[in-house]
Motif scaffolding. Structure first.
Motif, PDB file in Angstrom:
ATOM      1  N   ARG A  18       0.827  -1.214   0.000  1.00 23.71           N
ATOM      2  CA  ARG A  18       0.000   0.000   0.000  1.00 23.71           C
ATOM      3  C   ARG A  18       0.854   1.252   0.000  1.00 23.71           C
ATOM      4  O   ARG A  18       0.477   2.287  -0.572  1.00 23.71           O
ATOM      5  CB  ARG A  18      -0.927  -0.017   1.213  1.00 23.71           C
ATOM      6  CG  ARG A  18      -2.086  -1.008   1.071  1.00 23.71           C
ATOM      7  CD  ARG A  18      -2.981  -1.014   2.294  1.00 23.71           C
ATOM      8  NE  ARG A  18      -4.165  -1.859   2.083  1.00 23.71           N
ATOM      9  CZ  ARG A  18      -5.065  -2.120   3.021  1.00 23.71           C
ATOM     10  NH1 ARG A  18      -4.922  -1.592   4.249  1.00 23.71           N
ATOM     11  NH2 ARG A  18      -6.106  -2.899   2.754  1.00 23.71           N
ATOM     12  N   SER A  25      -6.045  -5.783  -0.698  1.00 26.00           N
ATOM     13  CA  SER A  25      -6.465  -6.157   0.655  1.00 26.00           C
ATOM     14  C   SER A  25      -5.618  -7.333   1.147  1.00 26.00           C
ATOM     15  O   SER A  25      -4.942  -8.016   0.368  1.00 26.00           O
ATOM     16  CB  SER A  25      -7.945  -6.551   0.656  1.00 26.00           C
ATOM     17  OG  SER A  25      -8.137  -7.778  -0.039  1.00 26.00           O
ATOM     18  N   LYS A  26      -5.694  -7.569   2.437  1.00 24.80           N
ATOM     19  CA  LYS A  26      -4.957  -8.684   3.023  1.00 24.80           C
ATOM     20  C   LYS A  26      -5.442 -10.004   2.451  1.00 24.80           C
ATOM     21  O   LYS A  26      -4.641 -10.921   2.191  1.00 24.80           O
ATOM     22  CB  LYS A  26      -5.139  -8.659   4.552  1.00 24.80           C
ATOM     23  CG  LYS A  26      -4.386  -9.755   5.281  1.00 24.80           C
ATOM     24  CD  LYS A  26      -4.572  -9.622   6.788  1.00 24.80           C
ATOM     25  CE  LYS A  26      -3.856 -10.742   7.526  1.00 24.80           C
ATOM     26  NZ  LYS A  26      -4.040 -10.634   9.004  1.00 24.80           N
ATOM     27  N   GLN A  28      -6.685 -10.529  -0.500  1.00 18.90           N
ATOM     28  CA  GLN A  28      -6.200 -10.679  -1.870  1.00 18.90           C
ATOM     29  C   GLN A  28      -4.756 -11.164  -1.890  1.00 18.90           C
ATOM     30  O   GLN A  28      -4.381 -12.006  -2.713  1.00 18.90           O
ATOM     31  CB  GLN A  28      -6.326  -9.336  -2.610  1.00 18.90           C
ATOM     32  CG  GLN A  28      -7.749  -8.978  -3.002  1.00 18.90           C
ATOM     33  CD  GLN A  28      -7.835  -7.589  -3.602  1.00 18.90           C
ATOM     34  OE1 GLN A  28      -7.294  -6.626  -3.056  1.00 18.90           O
ATOM     35  NE2 GLN A  28      -8.519  -7.476  -4.737  1.00 18.90           N
TER      36      GLN A  28
END
Length: 378
Positions: A18, A25-26, A28
């Motif tokens: 990020r 996202s975590k 993903q």
């Protein structure tokens, strides 16, 4: 690479991605790491098969593992050219033999299987029953168990009855060993271990570091006992140094001399009863401790295995256990492939770039080809 080789945690990997502008996202990231990794898992299995087919020895070890909320074990198999990890719920001999089949599920009754059954002391009538039944290859565990049941080879089911010799277990181990040989694995290879019982199969050698450690850790209570212990440790280390020299320049004369010297060291009576019992125990392992005299290419210790498995221990401390079977298999595969790349001199960055078809990256052949040739990447 950051996760498996760099041992980065998932939260830290998320923060890093990020911070460089990647919207992710975590969950993903987790899916990218564990889902649809069959190509890498199959390559890790191919590396194991190549190592078992071509290597003069394999060194093995295991450590604790956590999967799906339950305690289990991770077994390492490897040598100077490859490393493979397999996490399972058990560390039994049946499990180890299953891992050595490298993904094959068949059970085979051949000469190697029957030799194993005789060595393990399966009663002669049961061996005869298996030999005369005619059928020799079984596709899976269900077919094998059905065959045993048809021959009335079963495990006693009565509660409270101690089973001294489990005929079904021994027969299953023998059929697994037969399968290993049928697929061309470990035909003339030596299995080097730390004396854990499940690894004592086939041509088996023992680690001298673990053997000496038993003498080193022995409790002494008098000055005389301490002096005797140190004297024996000195003799063992001097003998170890001469074994190292023998590996470099083996000869028949030195082989006979070292065998006789082994007897003088481990058959002696020191007057320290506990030490004498330990020396007798080590003398009983003479064939396995002196395997190097017949096979000087094998190491004298399992340091390679302990170094290999350290990355798994680090991963376990950083990220605890795995939850899904895909996650477990992916972790085992990538850790093993990264170790194999390091042993073959292949940068993991180049390996991943080749597999993911990144433009401009070098083309890396299948790792099992390097293992079969036992050549390093140039």
């Amino acid at each position: 690479m950051q996760y498996h080789q760099g041992q980065t945690t998932l939260p830290r990997l998320l923060i890093f991605l990020r911070s460089v502008g990647v919207a992710i996202s975590k969950r993903q990231i987790q899916r990218l790491l564990t889902d649809k990794q069959d190509t890498f898992i199959h390559e890790a299995q191919a590396v194991l098969r190549a190592g078992l087919e071509t290597s003069p020895f394999v060194s093995v070890d295991d450590t604790g593992a956590r999967h799906a909320g339950k305690n289990g074990f991770c077994t390492q198999i490897g040598n100077d050219w490859f490393t493979w990890f397999g996490t399972r719920a058990s560390k039994s001999r049946l499990n180890f033999l299953d891992l050595l089949r490298a993904g094959h599920t068949d059970y085979v009754l051949n000469d190697a299987a029957f030799a194993y059954l005789r060595e393990r002391g399966l009663p002669g009538p049961l061996i005869t029953r298996l030999r005369e039944a005619g059928e020799t290859r079984f596709a899976d565990l269900a077919a094998w168990r059905s065959h045993l049941a048809g021959l009335d080879i079963v495990t006693p089911a009565r509660e409270g009855v101690a089973v001294i010799q489990n005929a079904v277990q021994i027969a299953t181990e023998g059929a697994q060993w037969g399968s290993i040989h049928a697929h061309g694995f470990l035909r003339d290879a030596v299995i080097l271990s730390d004396d854990a019982g499940q690894f004592a199969i086939g041509r088996h050698a023992l680690c001298w570091i673990h053997a000496e450690r038993l003498v080193h850790k022995l409790d002494t209570f008098t000055d005389r006992q301490l002096a005797v212990q140190q004297r024996v440790r000195g003799l063992v280390w001097d003998f170890y140094a001469d074994l190292k020299a023998y590996r470099i320049a083996p000869s028949a004369k030195r082989r006979l001399t070292l065998r006789a010297r082994f007897d003088r060291i481990f058959c002696r009576k020191t007057g320290f009863a506990t030490l004498d019992r330990l020396l007798a125990r080590l003398w009983a392992n003479k064939a396995e401790l002196l395997m190097v005299l017949d096979r000087p290419e094998i190491p004298l210790h399992t340091n390679g295995s302990e170094n290999d498995i350290r990355c798994y221990v680090t991963r376990r401390k950083v990220s605890a256990g795995t939850r899904s079977d895909d996650g477990r298999d992916s972790r085992d595969a990538f850790l093993g492939l990264a170790k194999t790349c390091a042993k073959l001199g292949i940068p993991v960055w180049d390996y991943l770039g080749s597999r993911l078809k990144v433009a401009g990256h070098a083309v890396i052949d299948a790792l099992d080809q390097y293992v079969r040739r036992r050549t390093r990447y140039a």
